[in-house]
Design an enzyme around this catalytic site. Structure first.
Site, mmCIF file in Angstrom:
data_model
loop_
_atom_site.group_PDB
_atom_site.id
_atom_site.type_symbol
_atom_site.label_atom_id
_atom_site.label_comp_id
_atom_site.label_asym_id
_atom_site.label_seq_id
_atom_site.Cartn_x
_atom_site.Cartn_y
_atom_site.Cartn_z
ATOM 1 N N THR A 27 0.848 -1.187 0.000
ATOM 2 C CA THR A 27 0.000 0.000 0.000
ATOM 3 C C THR A 27 0.885 1.238 0.000
ATOM 4 O O THR A 27 1.751 1.376 0.865
ATOM 5 C CB THR A 27 -0.895 -0.041 1.250
ATOM 6 O OG1 THR A 27 -1.797 -1.132 1.092
ATOM 7 C CG2 THR A 27 -1.673 1.250 1.432
ATOM 8 N N HIS A 181 -7.015 -10.897 -0.196
ATOM 9 C CA HIS A 181 -6.305 -10.445 1.021
ATOM 10 C C HIS A 181 -7.024 -10.998 2.256
ATOM 11 O O HIS A 181 -7.975 -10.411 2.753
ATOM 12 C CB HIS A 181 -6.270 -8.922 1.041
ATOM 13 C CG HIS A 181 -5.293 -8.328 2.015
ATOM 14 N ND1 HIS A 181 -4.697 -9.047 3.029
ATOM 15 C CD2 HIS A 181 -4.781 -7.073 2.113
ATOM 16 C CE1 HIS A 181 -3.877 -8.248 3.710
ATOM 17 N NE2 HIS A 181 -3.911 -7.052 3.175
ATOM 18 N N ASN A 184 -3.538 -9.903 7.896
ATOM 19 C CA ASN A 184 -3.315 -8.606 8.559
ATOM 20 C C ASN A 184 -4.503 -7.968 9.263
ATOM 21 O O ASN A 184 -4.577 -6.743 9.386
ATOM 22 C CB ASN A 184 -2.729 -7.611 7.546
ATOM 23 C CG ASN A 184 -1.223 -7.808 7.386
ATOM 24 O OD1 ASN A 184 -0.618 -8.541 8.158
ATOM 25 N ND2 ASN A 184 -0.630 -7.167 6.402
ATOM 26 N N TYR A 186 -7.660 -7.655 8.444
ATOM 27 C CA TYR A 186 -8.720 -7.017 7.651
ATOM 28 C C TYR A 186 -9.960 -7.920 7.607
ATOM 29 O O TYR A 186 -10.005 -8.955 8.261
ATOM 30 C CB TYR A 186 -8.182 -6.638 6.269
ATOM 31 C CG TYR A 186 -7.078 -5.603 6.396
ATOM 32 C CD1 TYR A 186 -7.354 -4.331 6.892
ATOM 33 C CD2 TYR A 186 -5.753 -5.908 6.092
ATOM 34 C CE1 TYR A 186 -6.358 -3.375 7.065
ATOM 35 C CE2 TYR A 186 -4.739 -4.961 6.259
ATOM 36 C CZ TYR A 186 -5.051 -3.696 6.752
ATOM 37 O OH TYR A 186 -4.053 -2.771 6.927
ATOM 38 N N ASN A 241 -3.075 -5.006 13.294
ATOM 39 C CA ASN A 241 -4.423 -4.444 13.452
ATOM 40 C C ASN A 241 -5.243 -5.190 14.508
ATOM 41 O O ASN A 241 -6.425 -5.470 14.313
ATOM 42 C CB ASN A 241 -5.162 -4.423 12.100
ATOM 43 C CG ASN A 241 -4.483 -3.508 11.102
ATOM 44 O OD1 ASN A 241 -4.190 -2.363 11.418
ATOM 45 N ND2 ASN A 241 -4.192 -4.012 9.917
HETATM 46 C C1 LIG Z 1 4.500 0.165 3.191
HETATM 47 C C2 LIG Z 1 3.896 -1.215 3.323
HETATM 48 C C3 LIG Z 1 2.655 -1.469 2.773
HETATM 49 C C4 LIG Z 1 2.100 -2.758 2.838
HETATM 50 N N1 LIG Z 1 0.907 -3.005 2.218
HETATM 51 C C5 LIG Z 1 0.423 -4.268 2.157
HETATM 52 C C6 LIG Z 1 -0.736 -4.559 1.390
HETATM 53 O O1 LIG Z 1 -1.329 -3.698 0.717
HETATM 54 N N2 LIG Z 1 -1.177 -5.856 1.407
HETATM 55 C C7 LIG Z 1 -0.531 -6.840 2.107
HETATM 56 O O2 LIG Z 1 -0.971 -7.989 2.086
HETATM 57 N N3 LIG Z 1 0.584 -6.581 2.805
HETATM 58 C C8 LIG Z 1 1.089 -5.327 2.823
HETATM 59 N N4 LIG Z 1 2.273 -5.092 3.500
HETATM 60 C C9 LIG Z 1 3.066 -6.240 3.999
HETATM 61 C C10 LIG Z 1 4.094 -6.665 2.922
HETATM 62 O O3 LIG Z 1 3.440 -7.217 1.795
HETATM 63 C C11 LIG Z 1 5.096 -7.717 3.467
HETATM 64 O O4 LIG Z 1 4.403 -8.884 3.791
HETATM 65 C C12 LIG Z 1 5.850 -7.216 4.686
HETATM 66 O O5 LIG Z 1 6.369 -5.907 4.449
HETATM 67 C C13 LIG Z 1 6.985 -8.142 5.075
HETATM 68 O O6 LIG Z 1 7.920 -8.250 4.006
HETATM 69 P P1 LIG Z 1 9.329 -7.444 4.047
HETATM 70 O O7 LIG Z 1 9.982 -7.816 5.334
HETATM 71 O O8 LIG Z 1 10.060 -7.935 2.843
HETATM 72 O O9 LIG Z 1 9.014 -5.975 3.993
HETATM 73 C C14 LIG Z 1 2.808 -3.804 3.487
HETATM 74 C C15 LIG Z 1 4.050 -3.525 4.066
HETATM 75 C C16 LIG Z 1 4.611 -2.260 3.977
HETATM 76 C C17 LIG Z 1 5.975 -2.022 4.543
#
Ligand SMILES: Cc1cc2nc3c(=O)[nH]c(=O)nc-3n(C[C@H](O)[C@H](O)[C@H](O)COP(=O)(O)O)c2cc1C
Length: 375
Positions: A27, A181, A184, A186, A241
């Site tokens: 996001t 989705h 998290n 939701y 959340n």
């Molecule tokens: C800025 C940001 C936005 C995210 N938005 C989503 C999202 O829209 N949908 C989702 O399933 N996870 C979202 N996540 C979780 C990421 O998809 C990912 O699972 C999480 O960052 C862990 O991976 P990483 O350690 O490589 O960052 C978001 C994470 C971050 C940092």
């Protein structure tokens, strides 16, 4: 025998991936307003991160107007949004990449200021998010979460239908598939978990009943796309959340086993250690590993995400714990992440302050390896 690695090919549904460095759904809150349609800047961002045969899972996109909890998030329920997404998809396809869209409804992780008519957000039950957690109103003021309104049973089918319509819209926009989705905290996860679901009808109570909403949505979306272009994302043991099931194993074992016979493109986890990565720099210690726990009972392609480096990702794949690794934060700051991981190049650090909202800064201005860093 050569062990598979991040750079071995992988078949995901009908998509032949050249490598297993997946871009996680992220996001970024930079859609056009008030249409909430993707704009050319968003197409540029995704195109920067597209590689031949690489898979991008585009950011969570609400399936209906009531599904939002953040400003500037792109939707997938209007003609303008379909058109905006079409430009994103075309830009990714022009580079030979694949792109799925993540379908979203936030449920209680919202505020009435985002809701049509200023009504309360909806949820399986009228259970608010813990008072310590704060949110923002649509005009950016700090706010407490409200007690959501429990969905009437007759309304549930309408939300399932919104997911179906959104899936069909994603197809019109030219996506290669969609991801549901279910993670998290939701709406879908609110139904799955017993702390947020106190219903006594067929959507609450037993594990099977709590999983019914996810299964109905999944079946509806499969009806549009066929199972091999549909993925599901889950976060067992996550706490984002204010989520969290006291005993996740029976619930998620049931869900994984119920999804198994459908023949989905993939199942996608968020590792519990990175639950909440979107909000803060957390790295939970001594938590279970979703891939290790659920790989033995999942029959299809498994993608997982959460704090991976090139090295730990290669190890997870070589050890057979996962088939592909999704990268979030480091894909934000390294548009050429697959190449950097393949070559062992150093990574550009990310700037959390520019994750959500804004323009080019922290979005399309991260350099390719060897280019100058932004001033
Ligand atoms: C800025 C940001 C936005 C995210 N938005 C989503 C999202 O829209 N949908 C989702 O399933 N996870 C979202 N996540 C979780 C990421 O998809 C990912 O699972 C999480 O960052 C862990 O991976 P990483 O350690 O490589 O960052 C978001 C994470 C971050 C940092």
């Amino acid at each position: 025998m050569n062990l598979p690695s991040l750079f071995s090919p992988l078949q995901v549904g009908p998509c032949r991936l050249n490598h297993r460095v997946v871009m996680a759904p992220l996001t970024r809150m930079r859609a056009e307003r008030p249409s909430l349609a993707p704009r050319p800047l968003n197409a540029e961002y995704y195109a920067q991160r597209a590689t031949p045969g690489g898979l991008i899972i585009a950011e969570a996109s609400p399936v209906m107007a009531g599904g939002f909890g953040n400003p500037g998030v792109p939707g997938i329920y209007s003609e303008a949004q379909i058109k905006g997404w079409r430009n994103v998809v075309d830009a990714v396809h022009a580079k030979g990449g694949f792109i799925f869209l993540q379908l979203w409804h936030v449920g209680r992780v919202s505020h009435s200021s985002f809701q049509p008519g200023g009504l309360l957000p909806v949820a399986p039950s009228a259970v608010p998010i813990a008072a310590e957690l704060k949110t923002m109103t649509a005009d950016g003021k700090p706010a407490s979460y409200e007690t959501p309104r429990a969905l009437e049973i007759a309304e549930v089918a309408g939300i399932v239908e919104a997911f179906r319509r959104a899936a069909s819209n994603a197809m019109k926009a030219g996506f290669d598939g969609v991801e549901i989705h279910g993670a998290n905290g939701y709406l879908i996860e609110q139904f799955l978990q017993s702390r947020s679901n106190l219903r006594t009808d067929q959507y609450g109570g037993s594990i099977e009943n709590r999983a019914r909403f996810l299964m109905e949505i999944t079946q509806a979306v499969i009806g549009v796309w066929g199972a091999n272009r549909v993925g599901v994302r889950l976060s067992p043991y996550g706490i984002a959340n204010d989520s969290g099931e006291a005993d996740p194993m029976p619930l998620y074992t049931h869900v994984v086993q119920a999804l198994n016979p459908l023949g989905l493109a993939y199942l996608h986890f968020i590792e519990p250690r990175s639950s909440g990565a979107g909000r803060a720099e957390v790295n939970h210690q001594n938590v279970p590993s979703a891939m290790v726990l659920f790989r033995p009972i999942w029959n299809g392609v498994l993608i997982t995400a959460g704090g991976f480096t090139g090295e730990t990702a290669n190890a997870a794949i070589a050890e057979g714990h996962a088939d592909a690794i999704a990268f979030g934060r480091i894909f934000i700051s390294n548009p050429d992440l697959p190449r950097r991981l393949r070559e062992g190049f150093p990574l550009t650090p990310y700037d959390r302050a520019t994750f959500y909202g804004g323009e080019e800064k922290g979005y399309t201005d991260y350099p390719l390896y060897g280019e100058l860093e932004p001033a």
